[in-house]
Design a protein around this motif. Structure first.
Motif, PDB file in Angstrom:
ATOM      1  N   LYS A 214      76.286  41.638  42.775  1.00 38.81           N
ATOM      2  CA  LYS A 214      74.947  41.602  43.358  1.00 38.81           C
ATOM      3  C   LYS A 214      73.919  41.996  42.282  1.00 38.81           C
ATOM      4  O   LYS A 214      72.899  41.342  42.124  1.00 38.81           O
ATOM      5  CB  LYS A 214      74.891  42.569  44.539  1.00 38.81           C
ATOM      6  CG  LYS A 214      73.753  42.255  45.494  1.00 38.81           C
ATOM      7  CD  LYS A 214      73.749  43.216  46.655  1.00 38.81           C
ATOM      8  CE  LYS A 214      73.998  42.529  47.989  1.00 38.81           C
ATOM      9  NZ  LYS A 214      74.208  43.501  49.063  1.00 38.81           N
ATOM     10  N   GLN A 215      74.255  43.069  41.536  1.00 35.98           N
ATOM     11  CA  GLN A 215      73.330  43.508  40.485  1.00 35.98           C
ATOM     12  C   GLN A 215      73.101  42.402  39.472  1.00 35.98           C
ATOM     13  O   GLN A 215      71.973  42.149  39.051  1.00 35.98           O
ATOM     14  CB  GLN A 215      73.899  44.728  39.762  1.00 35.98           C
ATOM     15  CG  GLN A 215      73.733  46.002  40.543  1.00 35.98           C
ATOM     16  CD  GLN A 215      74.531  47.129  39.918  1.00 35.98           C
ATOM     17  OE1 GLN A 215      75.386  46.895  39.058  1.00 35.98           O
ATOM     18  NE2 GLN A 215      74.259  48.341  40.352  1.00 35.98           N
ATOM     19  N   ARG A 216      74.202  41.767  39.100  1.00 34.33           N
ATOM     20  CA  ARG A 216      74.113  40.703  38.122  1.00 34.33           C
ATOM     21  C   ARG A 216      73.197  39.595  38.626  1.00 34.33           C
ATOM     22  O   ARG A 216      72.377  39.040  37.901  1.00 34.33           O
ATOM     23  CB  ARG A 216      75.516  40.144  37.873  1.00 34.33           C
ATOM     24  CG  ARG A 216      75.834  40.033  36.427  1.00 34.33           C
ATOM     25  CD  ARG A 216      77.278  39.704  36.253  1.00 34.33           C
ATOM     26  NE  ARG A 216      78.093  40.876  36.127  1.00 34.33           N
ATOM     27  CZ  ARG A 216      79.288  41.016  36.682  1.00 34.33           C
ATOM     28  NH1 ARG A 216      79.797  40.051  37.421  1.00 34.33           N
ATOM     29  NH2 ARG A 216      79.981  42.098  36.497  1.00 34.33           N
ATOM     30  N   PHE A 217      73.366  39.302  39.909  1.00 35.10           N
ATOM     31  CA  PHE A 217      72.578  38.233  40.493  1.00 35.10           C
ATOM     32  C   PHE A 217      71.093  38.605  40.530  1.00 35.10           C
ATOM     33  O   PHE A 217      70.226  37.799  40.214  1.00 35.10           O
ATOM     34  CB  PHE A 217      73.089  37.927  41.896  1.00 35.10           C
ATOM     35  CG  PHE A 217      72.362  36.822  42.550  1.00 35.10           C
ATOM     36  CD1 PHE A 217      72.435  35.544  42.023  1.00 35.10           C
ATOM     37  CD2 PHE A 217      71.579  37.051  43.656  1.00 35.10           C
ATOM     38  CE1 PHE A 217      71.729  34.515  42.602  1.00 35.10           C
ATOM     39  CE2 PHE A 217      70.868  36.024  44.236  1.00 35.10           C
ATOM     40  CZ  PHE A 217      70.948  34.752  43.712  1.00 35.10           C
ATOM     41  N   MET A 218      70.826  39.882  40.888  1.00 35.05           N
ATOM     42  CA  MET A 218      69.437  40.331  40.912  1.00 35.05           C
ATOM     43  C   MET A 218      68.836  40.240  39.513  1.00 35.05           C
ATOM     44  O   MET A 218      67.682  39.867  39.333  1.00 35.05           O
ATOM     45  CB  MET A 218      69.345  41.790  41.401  1.00 35.05           C
ATOM     46  CG  MET A 218      69.717  41.996  42.855  1.00 35.05           C
ATOM     47  SD  MET A 218      68.909  40.826  43.955  1.00 35.05           S
ATOM     48  CE  MET A 218      67.252  41.476  43.895  1.00 35.05           C
ATOM     49  N   ARG A 219      69.668  40.576  38.530  1.00 32.42           N
ATOM     50  CA  ARG A 219      69.183  40.521  37.160  1.00 32.42           C
ATOM     51  C   ARG A 219      68.822  39.083  36.777  1.00 32.42           C
ATOM     52  O   ARG A 219      67.821  38.844  36.098  1.00 32.42           O
ATOM     53  CB  ARG A 219      70.273  41.058  36.240  1.00 32.42           C
ATOM     54  CG  ARG A 219      69.828  41.215  34.819  1.00 32.42           C
ATOM     55  CD  ARG A 219      70.814  42.004  34.029  1.00 32.42           C
ATOM     56  NE  ARG A 219      70.555  41.894  32.613  1.00 32.42           N
ATOM     57  CZ  ARG A 219      71.375  42.338  31.687  1.00 32.42           C
ATOM     58  NH1 ARG A 219      72.499  42.929  32.017  1.00 32.42           N
ATOM     59  NH2 ARG A 219      71.087  42.192  30.408  1.00 32.42           N
ATOM     60  N   LEU A 220      69.645  38.143  37.237  1.00 36.00           N
ATOM     61  CA  LEU A 220      69.338  36.728  36.984  1.00 36.00           C
ATOM     62  C   LEU A 220      68.003  36.361  37.614  1.00 36.00           C
ATOM     63  O   LEU A 220      67.160  35.703  37.004  1.00 36.00           O
ATOM     64  CB  LEU A 220      70.426  35.846  37.594  1.00 36.00           C
ATOM     65  CG  LEU A 220      71.572  35.382  36.722  1.00 36.00           C
ATOM     66  CD1 LEU A 220      72.411  34.374  37.491  1.00 36.00           C
ATOM     67  CD2 LEU A 220      71.048  34.728  35.451  1.00 36.00           C
TER      68      LEU A 220
END
Lengths: 595, 604
Positions: A13-19
């Motif tokens: 999820k964090q990775r996706f938010m970062r994207l």
């Protein structure tokens, strides 16, 4: 295990938010795009209501008011036109945002590469890094231009359809929505079962590709050693394995993909039940049935879309993980902003310098020496004795752990990047030729240099002779890595490059490659002219080239074991004299044989 | 469409599978026509007041039954069709791989690795797609399309059908225009992407040069420019791609409007019932997929055909060197003799070898030297029949080298090529590549001979250390020594070393050569080298230049001739001794050099 999954999901999820954060600069356009999407969806969903009125108010009761019917028809078409036009503009706006985001990510990744310490490039194979900048960002592109907008529009459409259904008829809407859990379940199951298989399948595919690639490159070896049959058999094993994994994927697909279709059939049945049940006791509106059948179609379309985009999402998450891993690599300290202090003299001093690449073994141990301006210093020693490490430190490719390195009395770390690169001319053992013309390869995009400068530089190192032979002389475009040039010609070209750069300090890593004797003579003379008026530090493989050095340092296991001029070193016992004696013996025997 | 014809052999072999698949698809097309009809009849029943709860139960029950039936049929065709495509992919991949193992070096010079890889990956994938989605769209567009149109005519008559389908040809035309545009623009975007890839490749592989020459920002600018080009071409693709959905939905809208308007008029005149109109409208929405499938079909098939053509073209290539005597397993033995009337590589235009007659005695040590491009490696290539030797007769013990099978010929030689090539496998697997059953002792013995044993033991996993992409990277010299060990393990009578020591230091080189010459194993040794010191012990030295033998004889005799050999030898005397690369300076190295020199003096 459960716990692991949880943390895994959190990081995903964090990775996706970062994207998503890469989209922030474009949030204005994004909002415009979303508004257009809402309007388009609204118009599209309103059209069936118009048709419902058409049927229920005119066709069924036999109220043939042509004017009213024409108006309804016009509204109907207008709604569709609004939907179509807005959809196109919406898509284009979104694409613009998405592609800009990918462009930004790509540039960031590429630019970050240049800030990473050289040790990173020793660790990571070229192919892998190239793949980070291009293929992985391409997968992220698929997410932004395809999966994300599809998913968003699916959510909007689905929500819109459900709202429209409830507005039209609540009971009927409930019947239709009742089927949703089944659909979501099937999507969930599909994800659950396909994900691990999908991963295995990609891994096996990459094995297969590696195997083919390698076999193509090594076919001469396979054939010379007569292993064609064995290699083919090994390949067939992999090939079969791939087919088996893929078959499992096909089975999962075959079982779960058609459930969406089946659900839509069930929804129709439910709806007919809900629609016609009341007809047993009172009148019903046929137009309502038309509208609901239309909505049902639209309701299942987004669900199929979302399940189809699942793979793209999964791949994008994996790729973004890799990209972020690279972006999170600690960059080197930046030297760009440092004050520009020009070198006057060009002296080099090492004070008790220590370097370790791995933190355990010392590559350099207590290295101290001083090169006065204009001096010629040579380094000799075995492979791995530390000669190249000295160069690497001076070029600031690596960071030493102890001691001081001074240029003109200033610490190396205080010298600005552009100054250092301008004043230190490194001549590589294997020169790297860039894609571009001969002239570009000499001036290296320094716009200040004119054509005559370039030609002069080439003449000074006798590179002009072979360049004039090329069909387009200085404008000749050299292909990948200058494949069309011989090793010696590449050497000369790189000398011309250094000559044009005109550095105060020259770092030479002498070539070991076999070069034909004529070129070798030219190289020898070119090196002599390059050295004039510069402080020179040379790694020598041929002792004859350093007899006139001001100082020769013999290195062994990271230490300087002997130092002095050629004459001094020859007259004291040690490594250097052994080498010299060997040379002497050799010459004698050869003369004997020759006579 | 010829792809279906060209894949006929596969469909024939798996006819039952494809028959089953077509049956499933046809049944789905027919069965799915039923629910709309049921709904229409239900509406009419309500309108006419003859509606009962039995009719409702029957309708609902039948719709559910059709849903389940279609579910099962869909499971069926998916398994059959996609399973078939996987099998097709497997068969072609294997065929291609097998073909590659039969091709001569000339083939690999003509085709780049990247090209061949594209055949094995993208092309096979698009052929697979033709056999899966291609078949699906073909059957669906034809069968489902016909079935729906048939049902429309049957329920509401041809007039209604014509009115409703009027916008469809316009859509088909537009879509085909879009597709052509899309194809073109897509290719442009692919090209831009591949340029971007090259840019990155260059920057990363030349990172040291980029940094040393302070080219970082120049490279970043160039990259940003190329990335912009990629974005623009992608945008151009999107502009066309985004037209598809609106066009389809507009078509459906006009079609819907037409049929409802015309339908209303017919109902007004009592020519049609409301229920029939409902059925008709649902059928209309079922027309979208077949139309779409039709457009898709051309796309898939076009790509598949091109790919299959490429694959077949590759498969049709015959090995440059024919294995004419494939059954003759005779063991050739004796002196090697080259009688050359001139030889040139196909398409090169210049002679790689000119006229000469060269004999290499069995059991002797022959050194070949000379400038690059002199024809040294060509000799070995022709000996091993890597190229067809038109104009050069190569005999071994008086028998032509093409009188036996390639396999038998190759079994006589152990070659160490100029460029060491190792596989992504463990070190011991690499050494034993030519003799898969070799014992650990045998492997270690040749590793010692090749001076690589100690290096190997220094790796964490010793002989089991993995090489290649996922493993350790070796230095050029280590790679070269492993290839030497690999060649020694097959223990052939003729050992061919093509500049096989070029990455080794003098000491190691001298040691290996000494081991080879003084072992109890009698061998014929042909050594191509630029370092003439190696040749002091040779029984015969051959100097080649521009395809000719310019000097020939013992080391001593050649020195006396005062030609190229003597000249270069003297020049190297200065260079080598110095060039005695520092490595050879330690005592062990000195002894080796002294040893060779001593031997040379003895020979004198």
């Amino acid at each position: 295990m459960q716990n692991n999954d949880m943390t895994n999901q959190v990081t995903q999820k964090q990775r996706f938010m970062r994207l998503l954060r890469y989209g922030l600069p474009y949030k204005g356009l994004f909002i415009i795009s979303m508004v257009m999407m809402l309007l388009a969806t609204g118009a599209g969903l309103y059209a069936p209501v118009v048709m419902k009125t058409f049927i229920d108010d005119h066709v069924v009761p036999g109220n043939w008011d042509h004017k009213a019917m024409m108006i309804l028809g016009c509204i109907f078409i207008t709604m569709y036109i609004i939907d179509a036009v807005l959809s196109w503009f919406q898509t284009m706006t979104f694409q613009k945002v998405a592609l800009a985001v990918v462009h930004d990510i790509r540039r960031q990744v590429f630019n970050h590469l240049f800030r990473l310490p050289m040790a990173y490039f020793d660790r990571e194979p070229v192919g892998r890094l190239v793949s980070r900048v291009t293929n992985d960002t391409e997968t992220i592109r698929d997410l932004f231009v395809q999966a994300l907008p599809q998913t968003l529009s699916s959510v909007v459409t689905l929500t819109g359809v459900v709202i429209a259904m409830f507005l039209l008829d609540q009971t009927l809407a409930l019947y239709c929505v009742a089927i949703m859990p089944l659909v979501f379940l099937s999507i969930y199951l599909y994800r659950r079962f396909s994900k691990p298989v999908f991963h295995t399948s990609r891994a096996v595919l990459s094995d297969i590709n590696t195997r083919i690639n390698e076999s193509i490159q090594g076919m001469a070896v396979v054939q010379a050693l007569r292993q064609q049959k064995r290699v083919s058999e090994q390949f067939e094993d992999l090939n079969l394995k791939y087919k088996r994994v893929q078959t499992r994927l096909v089975m999962i697909n075959a079982l779960l993909r058609p459930t969406v279709h089946m659900s839509s059939a069930f929804a129709l049945a439910f709806m007919v039940q809900g629609f016609a049940g009341p007809a047993l006791v009172g009148p019903v509106e046929v137009g309502l049935l038309y509208a609901f059948i239309n909505y049902l179609d639209r309701m299942f379309e987004p669900l199929t879309q979302v399940s189809m985009q699942m793979q793209v999402w999964q791949q994008a998450v994996v790729s973004s993980e890799r990209v972020f891993e690279l972006l999170d690599e600690e960059p080197e300290p930046a030297y760009e902003h440092l004050e520009h202090k020009p070198f006057k003299e060009g002296s080099i001093e090492f004070r008790d310098v220590e370097l370790s690449y791995d933190g355990k073994n010392k590559a350099l141990d207590g290295i101290s020496f001083k090169a006065e301006p204009g001096q010629f210093i040579a380094l000799v020693g075995h492979t791995g004795s530390g000669k190249s490490s000295v160069m690497n430190l001076l070029m600031r490719f690596y960071q030493h752990q102890k001691g001081e390195i001074l240029i003109d009395g200033q610490p190396l770390a205080s010298i600005s990047e552009s100054q250092l690169r301008q004043q230190l001319g490194l001549v590589f053992q294997e020169p790297f030729i860039f894609h571009g013309s001969v002239a570009e390869n000499i001036h290296l995009y320094q716009s200040s240099q004119c054509k005559t400068d370039i030609q002069q530089a080439a003449e000074c190192v006798q590179a002009d002779r072979f360049i004039e032979q090329l069909p387009d002389t200085y404008d000749e475009v050299l292909g990948e890595r200058g494949q069309s040039l011989s090793t010696g010609e590449k050497q000369l070209l790189s000398f011309a490059r250094t000559m044009a750069q005109d550095p105060r300090i020259l770092l030479l890593d002498e070539a070991t490659a076999n070069i034909d004797s004529e070129t070798e003579q030219a190289i020898k003379e070119a090196l002599f002219s390059l050295r004039q008026g510069r402080t020179t530090l040379a790694i020598a493989h041929r002792l004859t080239t350093i007899e006139d050095a001001d100082l020769i340092m013999v290195m062994d296991k990271g230490k300087i074991v002997q130092r002095g001029t050629h004459t001094q070193l020859v007259n004291q016992p040690g490594l250097y004299r052994d080498m010299h004696e060997a040379q002497h013996n050799q010459l004698e025997i050869q003369e004997q044989l020759a006579s | 469409m010829d792809i279906f014809w060209n894949l006929g052999w596969f469909f024939k072999r798996h006819w039952l599978r494809y028959l089953g698949c077509v049956v499933c698809l046809v049944m789905i097309a027919l069965v799915e026509l039923y629910p709309p009809r049921l709904v229409g009849e239900l509406v009419d029943a309500i309108q006419s007041g003859s509606f009962t709860s039995d009719i409702l139960a029957e309708t609902v029950g039948l719709i559910v039954a059709v849903g389940v039936a279609v579910f099962i049929l869909r499971n069926g065709w998916r398994l059959l069709l996609f399973g078939g495509a996987l099998e097709l992919g497997r068969v072609i991949r294997l065929r291609l791989f097998h073909h590659l193992t039969r091709m001569s070096p000339g083939f690999y010079q003509r085709h780049k690795t990247g090209d061949l890889m594209a055949h094995a990956t993208n092309d096979i994938r698009s052929v697979e797609a033709s056999a899966a989605e291609g078949v699906l769209t073909l059957v669906d567009s034809v069968v489902a399309g016909t079935a729906v149109v048939g049902a429309m005519i049957w329920v509401c008559g041809w007039e209604m059908t014509v009115v409703a389908l009027l916008p469809f040809p316009v859509m088909a035309f537009l879509i085909s225009r879009y597709s052509a545009q899309l194809h073109k623009r897509f290719r442009e975007s692919q090209e831009a992407f591949s340029n971007l890839n090259n840019r990155v490749q260059e920057s990363v592989s030349g990172i040291r040069a980029v940094r040393a020459h302070y080219l970082g920002s120049a490279q970043m600018d160039r990259f940003a420019k190329q990335s912009n080009v990629v974005t623009e071409t992608n945008m151009k693709v999107a502009r066309v791609d985004a037209l598809f959905d609106p066009t389809i939905s507009m078509t459906v809208a006009f079609s819907m409007l037409g049929s409802l308007g015309f339908g209303a008029w017919r109902i007004q005149h009592g020519a049609m019932s409301v229920g029939e109109l409902t059925t008709f409208v649902v059928y209309l929405s079922m027309m979208i997929w077949p139309m779409f499938a039709f457009g898709w079909l051309f796309n898939i098939v076009e790509r598949g055909s091109a790919s299959l053509k490429r694959i077949n073209k590759l498969l049709a290539e015959q090995p440059d060197v024919k294995d004419n005597a494939a059954d003759n397993q005779e063991r050739l033995d004796g002196d090697i003799r080259f009688v050359s009337q001139g030889f040139e590589y196909p398409g090169s235009g210049t002679a790689a070898l000119k006229e000469f007659d060269l004999t290499i005695r069995k059991g002797s040590f022959v050194g070949i030297s000379g400038r690059t491009g002199g024809g040294k490696t060509s000799l070995l290539r022709l000996l091993l029949r890597q190229h067809d030797a038109k104009g050069v007769e190569v005999t071994i013990g008086g028998q032509r080298n093409d009188s036996v099978s390639l396999d038998a010929l190759h079994s006589r030689f152990a070659l160490v090529a100029q460029e060491p090539f190792l596989f992504s496998a463990s070190i011991s697997e690499n050494i034993a590549f030519g003799k898969p059953g070799a014992t650990q002792e045998e492997i270690e013995e040749v590793a010692r001979l090749a001076c690589i044993h100690d290096d190997i033991l220094n790796f964490k996993d010793g002989y089991e250390t993995q090489l290649g992409e996922k493993g350790v990277n070796l230095s050029g010299g280590q790679k070269q020594r492993i290839t030497i060990a690999r060649a020694l393990l097959i223990d052939a009578d003729y050992l061919l070393l093509d500049d096989a020591f070029c990455s080794l230091d003098m000491k190691t080189e001298a040691f290996i050569l000494d081991q080879l010459l003084n072992s109890n194993r009698p061998r014929t040794l042909i050594l191509i080298t630029q370092r003439l010191t190696n040749l002091q012990l040779a029984d015969q030295v051959v100097v080649m230049d521009k395809g000719e033998i310019t000097e020939q004889g013992s080391h001593k005799a050649l020195l006396a001739q005062q030609g190229w050999y003597a000249n270069i030898f003297k020049r190297q005397a200065n260079a080598i001794a110095a060039g005695l690369d520092p490595e050879a300076a330690d005592l062990e190295g000195m002894k080796q050099v002294a040893h060779i020199n001593g031997a040379a003096s003895d020979a004198k």
